[in-house]
Design an enzyme around this catalytic site. Structure first.
Site, short mmCIF file in Angstrom:
data_model
loop_
_atom_site.label_atom_id
_atom_site.label_comp_id
_atom_site.label_asym_id
_atom_site.label_seq_id
_atom_site.Cartn_x
_atom_site.Cartn_y
_atom_site.Cartn_z
N GLU A 56 0.96 -1.39 -0.04
CA GLU A 56 -0.16 -0.16 0.18
C GLU A 56 0.85 1.28 0.23
O GLU A 56 1.75 1.30 0.72
CB GLU A 56 -0.98 -0.23 1.38
CG GLU A 56 -1.83 1.24 1.24
CD GLU A 56 -2.67 0.80 2.55
OE1 GLU A 56 -4.01 1.69 2.62
OE2 GLU A 56 -2.64 -0.05 3.39
N LYS A 80 -9.28 3.17 -2.91
CA LYS A 80 -9.70 2.26 -1.70
C LYS A 80 -11.17 2.68 -1.13
O LYS A 80 -11.23 3.88 -0.98
CB LYS A 80 -8.48 2.77 -0.45
CG LYS A 80 -8.70 1.55 0.82
CD LYS A 80 -7.50 1.97 1.59
CE LYS A 80 -7.57 0.97 2.68
NZ LYS A 80 -6.40 1.31 3.91
N CYS A 99 -5.82 -3.44 1.87
CA CYS A 99 -5.40 -3.63 3.33
C CYS A 99 -6.95 -3.55 4.47
O CYS A 99 -7.54 -4.79 4.36
CB CYS A 99 -4.57 -2.61 3.99
SG CYS A 99 -3.82 -2.65 5.57
N PRO A 141 21.47 3.24 29.11
CA PRO A 141 21.75 3.18 30.46
C PRO A 141 21.23 1.60 31.10
O PRO A 141 20.19 1.22 30.97
CB PRO A 141 20.72 4.30 31.20
CG PRO A 141 20.32 5.13 29.95
CD PRO A 141 20.43 4.14 28.96
N LEU A 142 22.33 0.97 31.28
CA LEU A 142 22.11 -0.66 31.86
C LEU A 142 21.99 -0.65 33.37
O LEU A 142 23.19 -0.44 34.05
CB LEU A 142 23.11 -1.05 31.28
CG LEU A 142 22.89 -2.81 31.20
CD1 LEU A 142 21.63 -3.41 30.65
CD2 LEU A 142 24.31 -3.62 30.59
N SER A 143 20.84 -0.70 34.00
CA SER A 143 20.70 -0.63 35.41
C SER A 143 20.89 -2.16 35.87
O SER A 143 20.97 -2.19 37.08
CB SER A 143 19.24 -0.41 35.76
OG SER A 143 18.38 -1.11 35.03
N GLY A 201 18.59 -4.32 35.72
CA GLY A 201 17.20 -4.81 35.98
C GLY A 201 16.58 -5.32 34.65
O GLY A 201 17.36 -5.40 33.49
N ASP A 233 14.23 -4.56 32.45
CA ASP A 233 13.49 -3.99 31.30
C ASP A 233 14.92 -3.31 30.66
O ASP A 233 15.10 -3.62 29.36
CB ASP A 233 12.90 -2.53 31.90
CG ASP A 233 11.53 -3.07 32.20
OD1 ASP A 233 11.11 -3.96 31.91
OD2 ASP A 233 11.05 -2.11 33.13
N SER A 234 16.04 -2.84 31.27
CA SER A 234 17.16 -2.50 30.45
C SER A 234 17.89 -3.67 29.79
O SER A 234 18.63 -3.76 28.83
CB SER A 234 18.39 -1.76 31.24
OG SER A 234 18.61 -2.32 32.40
#
Length: 729
Positions: A44, A114, A175, A352-354, A356, A358-359
């Site tokens: 499309e 469309k 679509c 920023p790698l904590s 935890g 998520d990071s």
């Protein structure tokens, strides 16, 4: 056998990249022709790119689209002995339509607007386009002079019609029209159309592919026929990732399927189909034949070509390939990150790698991105190799052969510690960085946060204290926020200078790592390190991230991230004492499991506070109604006081159907009456009614030992016995 070979494709188009888009379209046509296809279908709006948004208002976009179409028609070989189906915007009688333009032998056969526009969720097509509502109607479209000068054709047909070749009939469905209850393919199929071509721009969302496949399967299994499906693949400039998976189906069975996630910019699949099988299946279905005789005829537009051959063999059915949600999280955002990076012109990512979850998940997605780059480079993908050389600042002889080595060139991480950070998270961050191959730094930002305390001392004699040291909630929150915001400033400072420190040009894109549930709850500091350039996990729930982390640690050679699965989620912004360790779920007053439920009820099921309470009273049998009411009210209170944060949320990869992303997917106010007076009052009334019933039942039970104490259900809104009228409001 009457055999017909057709082609469809995944194209990685980019909004307003007319030159690049045209090159990819031309390459796909050449591949289709080399495979013997006589019909080529593209995605499309493939000429300008689907995500132009308000650029569709500009006449420049229309002009450049026609210039691209002119280039396709000018080359006598591109459209010779093949029907080429491309997508672009068209202005007709001063009305803008989202169209398919059908080309053959240097002529425009017809233009198909469309008929139904996508207007929910991520889509706002009716902001830029108008649907063609004149069913079975065609008009004359005067072609631009630049087109007429090249092909000697001054007009063509535009409208709702069928393309009739010498030996078959073809029609378009774009679509959204596939998702309609009464899709165009139904009546067109009854009117003799044997092949439906759907050029789509369908984005990736977790677990969505099966819905798409089921609809295409149904479109051809009930009434027979051929269905071609093309899709965009890649990030064309926004938060969506179009996941490809083009396919060809015949009589309810798949005969060709493209990749769902890939770094390949142009992917073309073909299939050879026996038209006699379609005709036999339809003619044997007598109920369908009866309906077909009653179907009002569509206009036919002649395309004077013979498409079938009697030589060769038909493609055989193949099983549909599905991947798990964990694999979707791994591959979708990874491909999105690669597209974003290579098109940004910057030199890599900073995270920023904590230590935890998520990071760690974000780092794993970058690692998978590097693995995909190495895989495609090994296959000789020239575009991937060229992009990798440019991004990594390497010479023309460099070819990435090791994912960790490549990551060491384009991925930087840092543990931004304070006195409240633990040795455990510091160690985990270093191990995760080593597993993914990132250049890792440890930075102490305690002096920065202390400086803010000294600054406050210039305007006040009071010194804020943490809660564990006797401070108020307000003091406690302020001291946490200054740490979080300092990390954001430090992240951007490092991202600006780390490449310079390594003797390289450019800077890094900062990655955020706030998940969907935390954004929904507002469990983040505004302008903290969740504020970044882009966020690959911002549309993914905590529960799905856990599934992904377990899979990635096992299947993608990142074993260290498995450690975060058993660690208590914590922001580490408060001091640890013998009696107190900060916990995310304790801070939020709700679990991540509960947040996921709240999010789905709020967004997908359209629940306000009262209807959410009523549903959860029924579904959460482990909790009594007063506790459910407390949790629902807590959620809506914090959702509303933190809603303003969504106006500044980092652009996130869209993956979850209850994403709270502001103004794109979730159109709601950001200034609320946080008391929710009327809504919460009604919940309180329903809880009080439940308590009264409990007292009555207990009293009845005391007088009658045989009586069973059952909790009466709270009736849903709109039910025959539980309407608003019945509540005497």
């Amino acid at each position: 056998m009457r055999l017909i070979t057709v082609a469809t494709c995944n194209l990685n188009q980019w909004a307003l990249d007319f030159k690049g888009n045209l090159e990819r379209i031309i390459e796909s046509i050449k591949i289709a022709k080399s495979k013997g296809a006589i019909y080529r279908l593209g995605p499309e709006l493939e000429i300008p790119g689907y995500g132009c948004e308000d650029h569709f208002y500009e006449q420049d976009t229309m002009l450049h689209s026609w210039q691209s179409l002119m280039a396709l028609l000018k080359d006598p070989e591109l459209t010779r002995d093949i029907i080429v189906d491309v997508g672009m915007p068209v202005l007709h009688k001063n009305v803008r339509y989202n169209c398919r333009v059908i080309l053959s032998d240097q002529r425009i056969v017809m233009i198909c607007p469309k008929k139904a526009l996508a207007m929910d969720g991520n889509y706002r097509e009716n902001r830029w386009f108008t649907p063609w509502l004149k069913s079975r109607t065609t008009e004359i479209f005067p072609l631009p002079k630049v087109i007429a000068d090249i092909v000697g054709q001054t007009t063509c047909v535009i409208g709702d019609a069928i393309i009739a070749t010498r030996d078959t009939a073809i029609a378009n469905e774009t679509c959204e029209e596939l998702f309609l209850p009464n899709s165009p393919h139904i009546e067109m199929g009854l009117d003799g159309v044997e092949m439906i071509a759907n050029g789509s721009g369908s984005h990736h969302q977790l677990r969505k592919l099966k819905q798409r496949v089921d609809l295409i399967t149904s479109a051809t299994s009930k009434s027979g026929g051929i269905y071609l499906y093309a899709n965009q693949q890649g990030c064309d400039g926004g938060r969506l990732y179009f996941d490809g998976c083009c396919m060809i189906m015949v009589n309810g069975e798949c005969v060709a399927q493209g990749s769902q996630f890939s770094l390949v910019d142009v992917e073309v699949i073909t299939a050879t189909i026996d038209l006699d099988e379609v005709r036999s299946a339809r003619a044997s279905f007598m109920s369908r034949c009866a309906q077909a005789t009653l179907t009002k005829e569509f206009p036919r537009v002649l395309c004077d070509q013979h498409l079938t051959t009697y030589k060769g063999s038909a493609s055989q059915p193949i099983p549909i390939k599905y991947i798990t949600p964990a694999e979707e999280i791994g591959f979708g955002p990874a491909c999105w990150l690669w597209d974003y990076l290579r098109r940004s012109g910057l030199g890599g990512y900073f995270l920023p790698l904590s230590g935890g979850a998520d990071s760690a998940a974000t780092a794993a997605i970058v690692a998978i991105m590097c693995q995909l780059v190495v895989l495609d480079a090994g296959k000789g993908n020239r575009q991937v190799i060229a992009d990798a050389q440019r991004i990594a600042g390497a010479g023309p002889d460099y070819i990435p052969t090791n994912a960790k080595e490549f990551a060491s060139r384009i991925f930087y991480t840092a543990y931004l510690g304070t006195k409240n950070s633990s040795d455990e998270t510091r160690k985990r961050a270093a191990e995760i960085a080593a597993d993914v191959g990132a250049v890792h730094k440890e930075v102490d930002i305690e002096e920065v946060t202390t400086a803010f305390g000294s600054m406050f001392g210039q305007v006040s004699k009071n010194q804020p204290r943490f809660k564990v040291h006797g401070g108020s909630n307000r003091e406690n929150l302020a001291l946490q926020n200054v740490q979080a915001r300092s990390r954001m400033v430090a992240s951007y400072h490092l991202a600006s200078l780390l490449l310079w420190d390594h003797g390289r040009e450019g800077s890094l894109l900062v990655l955020g790592s706030a998940n969907c549930d935390e954004s929904l709850r507002g469990y983040m500091t505004k302008y903290d390190c969740s504020s970044a350039d882009i966020n690959p996990i911002g549309g993914i729930s905590k529960n799905d991230l856990r599934i992904f982390i377990e899979w990635a640690s096992r299947e993608r050679n990142i074993p260290s991230i498995a450690q975060v699965l058993t660690a208590t989620p914590t922001a580490e912004l408060e001091p640890v004492t013998k009696e107190y360790v900060q916990s995310d779920e304790a801070d939020m007053g709700m679990t991540y499991d509960e947040l996921s439920v709240f999010g789905k009820l709020r967004k997908i099921h359209k629940c306000g506070p009262v209807s959410m309470y009523e549903r959860l009273v029924s579904e959460w049998s482990h909790l009594e109604p007063p506790k459910v009411a407390e949790k629902v009210k807590r959620f809506f209170y914090y959702y509303s006081i933190n809603r303003h944060k969504m106006t500044t949320i980092t652009p996130s990869y869209h993956a979850e159907a209850y994403s709270p992303d502001d103004n794109r997917y979730d159109h709601r106010p950001f200034l609320y009456n946080t008391k929710w007076d009327t809504q919460f009052a009604l919940i309180d009334e329903l809880v009080q009614r439940w308590k009264s019933n409990q007292l009555k039942e207990n009293s009845d039970s005391d007088s009658d030992p045989s009586h069973t104490n059952l909790t009466p259900p709270v009736m849903p809104l709109g039910s025959s016995t539980g309407t608003l009228i019945d509540r005497h409001l």
